[in-house]
Write a protein that holds these residues in place. Structure first.
Motif, PDB file in Angstrom:
ATOM      1  N   THR A 100       0.872  -1.163   0.000  1.00 33.27           N
ATOM      2  CA  THR A 100       0.000   0.000   0.000  1.00 33.27           C
ATOM      3  C   THR A 100       0.915   1.221   0.000  1.00 33.27           C
ATOM      4  O   THR A 100       1.825   1.312   0.832  1.00 33.27           O
ATOM      5  N   VAL A 101       0.695   2.137  -0.931  1.00 34.79           N
ATOM      6  CA  VAL A 101       1.621   3.265  -1.114  1.00 34.79           C
ATOM      7  C   VAL A 101       0.870   4.576  -0.926  1.00 34.79           C
ATOM      8  O   VAL A 101      -0.170   4.802  -1.556  1.00 34.79           O
ATOM      9  N   ILE A 102       1.397   5.431  -0.062  1.00 37.78           N
ATOM     10  CA  ILE A 102       0.839   6.768   0.120  1.00 37.78           C
ATOM     11  C   ILE A 102       1.853   7.774  -0.408  1.00 37.78           C
ATOM     12  O   ILE A 102       3.057   7.661  -0.150  1.00 37.78           O
ATOM     13  N   THR A 103       1.361   8.757  -1.170  1.00 39.44           N
ATOM     14  CA  THR A 103       2.227   9.742  -1.824  1.00 39.44           C
ATOM     15  C   THR A 103       1.797  11.149  -1.436  1.00 39.44           C
ATOM     16  O   THR A 103       0.611  11.496  -1.541  1.00 39.44           O
ATOM     17  N   PHE A 104       2.761  11.943  -1.016  1.00 41.26           N
ATOM     18  CA  PHE A 104       2.531  13.345  -0.645  1.00 41.26           C
ATOM     19  C   PHE A 104       3.193  14.240  -1.681  1.00 41.26           C
ATOM     20  O   PHE A 104       4.385  14.105  -1.953  1.00 41.26           O
ATOM     21  N   GLY A 118       6.923  12.778  -1.151  1.00 43.25           N
ATOM     22  CA  GLY A 118       7.398  11.536  -1.745  1.00 43.25           C
ATOM     23  C   GLY A 118       6.420  10.400  -1.520  1.00 43.25           C
ATOM     24  O   GLY A 118       5.306  10.598  -1.016  1.00 43.25           O
ATOM     25  N   SER A 119       6.830   9.190  -1.883  1.00 46.64           N
ATOM     26  CA  SER A 119       5.994   7.999  -1.763  1.00 46.64           C
ATOM     27  C   SER A 119       6.541   7.086  -0.675  1.00 46.64           C
ATOM     28  O   SER A 119       7.764   6.912  -0.540  1.00 46.64           O
ATOM     29  N   TYR A 120       5.624   6.473   0.081  1.00 44.45           N
ATOM     30  CA  TYR A 120       6.000   5.625   1.205  1.00 44.45           C
ATOM     31  C   TYR A 120       5.132   4.370   1.236  1.00 44.45           C
ATOM     32  O   TYR A 120       3.943   4.425   0.904  1.00 44.45           O
TER      33      TYR A 120
END
Length: 381
Positions: A100-104, A118-120
């Protein structure tokens, strides 16, 4: 010998090509029919957050319901040895299949803690009777949590799960959307796990972006400079820079334009900077300017009343009446000005005149209410 060397090179090339062909996979349906999903939410008009995940459902692939068996069983409590990969103690991947990737898009805060743009990889440690832990890992490309490494953590925050209406599919939603923050939530079965994402200095974000835009098309119009200055004025930020932008809106060669709007913007910024005398002189110039219209002058008078400068407001309304006699809403202004200074008799006179001039029912009704208040000796502002 040369021919043999060429033959060996050709054989190696064929082997490499065939190996690449063999390794190349084709696109198949998602494992376990856990559909890939993505949600994106803007915070304001510049910053945004995206969450990409695979979405399992409560009903298993064999058609049997797993209701009541999700938390603590299908999704185990605590850290788990998944029996594969390098991790000996893995959190839940907060979804299915891949990370699961969260991107700011910009630097933000999650539950009050800073996180860089960035993406985490998004993981969770699920607990039974205590807060859960959400982990954002710098490794966003791993497959699930099989290779999770605590050393790659970028952020950890505690979250409080809440009871929620039943959700068959694991879903991420943005449940609250405000100018400077949003609330994202994982929802599945009967639980919701919300977390707040905030842009810590939204004004700076907009001003930085305006600086770039003013070097492009927006900077070739006086309106662009004036809009940027007005934003700073309204948000009480970067006022010295806003003053220079207001000057550009007025007098930048080939672009600036001196008019009521640009003069008022600069005067308002000067007032915010406590340069009151300069602001007063500039506004006197603005209301005398050929571009000033009765609605603009009336609005300035209303602004003065709201600032407590009632006598000055009355003078502005009188000036408007002299410059634009028998023009809407000049008599409304006189009614408000005299009412603000306590002369209800004169205010009533002009309110009645304005009532006759009113261009529509909304204004007529408003003025009728004002007349009734003035007849009782009540202020109408």
């Amino acid at each position: 010998m040369k021919k043999l060397h060429q033959t060996l090179l050709l054989a190696c090339a064929c082997l490499f090509f065939c190996t690449r062909l063999y390794a190349q996979s084709v696109s198949l349906p998602p494992s376990g029919d856990n559909q890939k999903s993505i949600v994106t939410q803007y915070i304001g008009s510049l910053a945004h957050v995206s969450i990409q995940y695979n979405s399992p459902d409560v009903t298993g692939s064999n058609g049997e319901s797993r209701a009541g068996q999700i938390w603590g069983q299908l999704v185990p409590y605590g850290l788990t040895n998944l029996g594969f990969g390098s991790a000996q103690a893995s959190p839940w991947r907060a979804g299915a299949n891949e990370n699961t990737v969260i991107t700011f898009s910009h630097d933000m805060e999650v539950e009050g803690k800073p996180i860089r743009a960035g993406s985490y990889g998004l993981h969770m440690i699920v607990e039974e009777n205590q807060p859960w832990v959400m982990i954002l890992s710098k490794n966003s490309s791993a497959w699930g949590s099989y290779f999770y490494d605590e050393k790659e953590d970028a952020l950890r925050v505690e979250l409080q799960p809440q009871e929620n209406e039943y959700r068959e599919w694991l879903t991420y939603e943005f449940t609250d959307r405000q100018p400077e923050h949003t609330v994202a939530a994982l929802m599945w079965e009967n639980l919701k796990i919300p977390f707040t994402i905030r842009v810590p200095n939204m004004n700076a974000l907009y001003v930085n972006n305006m600086r770039k835009e003013l070097q492009s098309a927006a900077g070739f119009t006086w309106q662009g400079w004036n809009q940027a200055a007005t934003y700073c004025l309204q948000n009480d930020t970067h006022l010295e820079e806003a003053l220079s932008w207001a000057d550009n809106a007025i007098s930048m060669p080939y672009i600036g334009q001196e008019n009521f709007t640009t003069l008022q913007t600069k005067a308002s910024i000067l007032h915010k900077l406590n340069r009151v005398e300069e602001a007063t002189q500039l506004m006197a110039k603005a209301i005398e300017h050929p571009t000033a219209n009765p609605l603009q002058i009336h609005a300035y008078g209303r602004q003065l009343i709201s600032q407590g400068e009632k006598a000055k407001a009355l003078e502005v309304f009188k000036h408007n009446a002299k410059k634009f006699p028998d023009t809407w809403p000049v008599n409304v202004g006189l009614a408000r000005g005299y009412s603000a200074t306590g002369d209800y008799k004169k205010a009533l006179k002009y309110a009645k005149i304005a009532h006759e001039e009113a261009p529509d029912e909304l204004n007529k009704n408003s003025l009728q209410a004002a007349i009734q208040s003035l007849e009782k000796g009540e202020d109408i502002n």
